[in-house]
Design a protein around this motif. Sequence first.
Motif, short mmCIF file in Angstrom:
data_model
loop_
_atom_site.label_atom_id
_atom_site.label_comp_id
_atom_site.label_asym_id
_atom_site.label_seq_id
_atom_site.Cartn_x
_atom_site.Cartn_y
_atom_site.Cartn_z
N THR A 129 0.85 -1.19 0.00
CA THR A 129 0.00 0.00 0.00
C THR A 129 0.88 1.24 0.00
O THR A 129 1.78 1.37 0.84
N PRO A 130 0.68 2.17 -0.93
CA PRO A 130 1.54 3.37 -1.00
C PRO A 130 1.48 4.19 0.30
O PRO A 130 0.44 4.25 0.96
N LEU A 131 2.58 4.81 0.63
CA LEU A 131 2.64 5.68 1.80
C LEU A 131 1.92 6.99 1.48
O LEU A 131 2.14 7.60 0.43
N ASN A 132 1.05 7.43 2.38
CA ASN A 132 0.37 8.69 2.15
C ASN A 132 1.27 9.87 2.50
O ASN A 132 2.37 9.70 3.04
N TRP A 133 0.81 11.06 2.21
CA TRP A 133 1.63 12.27 2.38
C TRP A 133 2.00 12.51 3.84
O TRP A 133 3.14 12.81 4.17
N ARG A 134 1.03 12.36 4.74
CA ARG A 134 1.31 12.61 6.16
C ARG A 134 2.35 11.63 6.69
O ARG A 134 3.22 12.00 7.48
N THR A 135 2.29 10.38 6.26
CA THR A 135 3.27 9.39 6.69
C THR A 135 4.66 9.75 6.20
O THR A 135 5.65 9.63 6.93
N ARG A 136 4.77 10.24 4.98
CA ARG A 136 6.07 10.63 4.44
C ARG A 136 6.65 11.82 5.21
O ARG A 136 7.86 11.87 5.48
N LEU A 137 5.79 12.76 5.57
CA LEU A 137 6.25 13.88 6.38
C LEU A 137 6.73 13.39 7.74
O LEU A 137 7.77 13.83 8.26
N GLN A 138 5.97 12.49 8.33
CA GLN A 138 6.32 11.92 9.63
C GLN A 138 7.67 11.23 9.57
O GLN A 138 8.49 11.34 10.49
N ILE A 139 7.94 10.52 8.48
CA ILE A 139 9.21 9.81 8.33
C ILE A 139 10.35 10.81 8.22
O ILE A 139 11.41 10.66 8.86
N ALA A 140 10.18 11.86 7.42
CA ALA A 140 11.22 12.87 7.25
C ALA A 140 11.58 13.53 8.57
O ALA A 140 12.75 13.66 8.93
N VAL A 141 10.56 13.94 9.32
CA VAL A 141 10.80 14.60 10.60
C VAL A 141 11.43 13.63 11.59
O VAL A 141 12.31 14.01 12.37
N GLY A 142 11.01 12.38 11.56
CA GLY A 142 11.58 11.38 12.47
C GLY A 142 13.06 11.16 12.23
O GLY A 142 13.85 11.05 13.17
N VAL A 143 13.46 11.10 10.95
CA VAL A 143 14.87 10.92 10.62
C VAL A 143 15.69 12.11 11.12
O VAL A 143 16.77 11.95 11.70
N VAL A 144 15.18 13.32 10.89
CA VAL A 144 15.91 14.52 11.34
C VAL A 144 16.00 14.56 12.86
O VAL A 144 17.03 14.94 13.43
N ALA A 145 14.93 14.14 13.55
CA ALA A 145 14.95 14.11 15.02
C ALA A 145 16.00 13.12 15.52
O ALA A 145 16.70 13.40 16.52
N ALA A 146 16.15 11.98 14.84
CA ALA A 146 17.18 11.01 15.23
C ALA A 146 18.57 11.59 15.02
O ALA A 146 19.47 11.40 15.85
N LEU A 147 18.76 12.32 13.93
CA LEU A 147 20.06 12.94 13.67
C LEU A 147 20.38 14.01 14.72
O LEU A 147 21.53 14.14 15.16
N GLU A 148 19.37 14.76 15.11
CA GLU A 148 19.57 15.75 16.17
C GLU A 148 20.08 15.07 17.44
O GLU A 148 21.03 15.55 18.08
N TYR A 149 19.47 13.96 17.80
CA TYR A 149 19.88 13.22 18.99
C TYR A 149 21.31 12.72 18.86
O TYR A 149 22.13 12.85 19.77
N LEU A 150 21.65 12.14 17.71
CA LEU A 150 22.97 11.55 17.52
C LEU A 150 24.07 12.59 17.49
O LEU A 150 25.16 12.38 18.05
#
Length: 301
Positions: A129-150
């Motif tokens: 099932t294709p990822l919807n727009w909100r999920t893609r935004l959530q993924i982008a922000v999640g990756v950046v949040a992990a980088l901030e932590y690291l």
Amino acid sequence: MDLSLPKFRSRLLAWLCRSRPGPMIFMKRFPYKDIKRATDGFHRIMYTNSHIVVYKARFQDGGVALVKEIRDYSQAEHVFYREMQLLGRLHHRHLLALRGFSIGNKRLLVFDNIERGSLKEHLNDPLRTPLNWRTRLQIAVGVVAALEYLLLFNEPPMFHVSISSSNIMLDENFNAKLSDIGLQSSGENYVTVPHNSCPKDCMGQECGNIMFQLGVLILELITGQSSENGGADLVQWIRESRFSSSIDNMIDPDLGNSYDSRELKSLLAVAKLCVKSGDKPTTSILHILRYLQKKLDISRD
């Protein structure tokens, strides 16, 4: 030197965590034969590169895990244990948690279960099932949040990280989990961890490499296209002076018209800035996270 007992004890424990050669007590050691069976004889390969091979493991009790093989077996065993301890200290909702290790004919790290596989599978597999727009935004922000932590909340910071749709895993709620972190490597996308050469706002060359990968990932989320060969085609597109006129043709067809055009422009602005940072960063991960949180209206983790 006059040190109180609590201060002395804390400094001693910190020194032991940095220097002791053996595995930490809380780190589970998995029987090698169990890992071999769970990976179907090391044939369930998820992704691979010059320094690691990553397998999907399914244990007899039904548990699922990601198993990472460290290809450089010549690495001294105490170095492997020390770096495993560094990984074991990391705790963030957007990092794949280390569960244990195993040593036999291979050196293996066992990470948390991966309910929905990799981001790449969801972007490229027509049966999913294709990822919807909100999920893609959530993924982008999640990756950046992990980088901030690291990069900003670890002392010393963790610069050895690779970002691609292949090594970003998704849990049952489609939360992004970075899986390729730590352990020394000679690969071009990595630097040895930990070290202190980058200032706290993270504007050095190492951070530039990480931000370039982040930019390519964001372009993958927008277009649904693979970033093979370092995302050369995507990078060339975002660097074109008239790229904005071709945005409609580049958006993932699976999204249809179900996206917010203002959020899309904000995400593209970040991607373009990150790709430029491959040479010399002009902004920091912290600023990017704050910008996305403001423009995309997604609460901080």
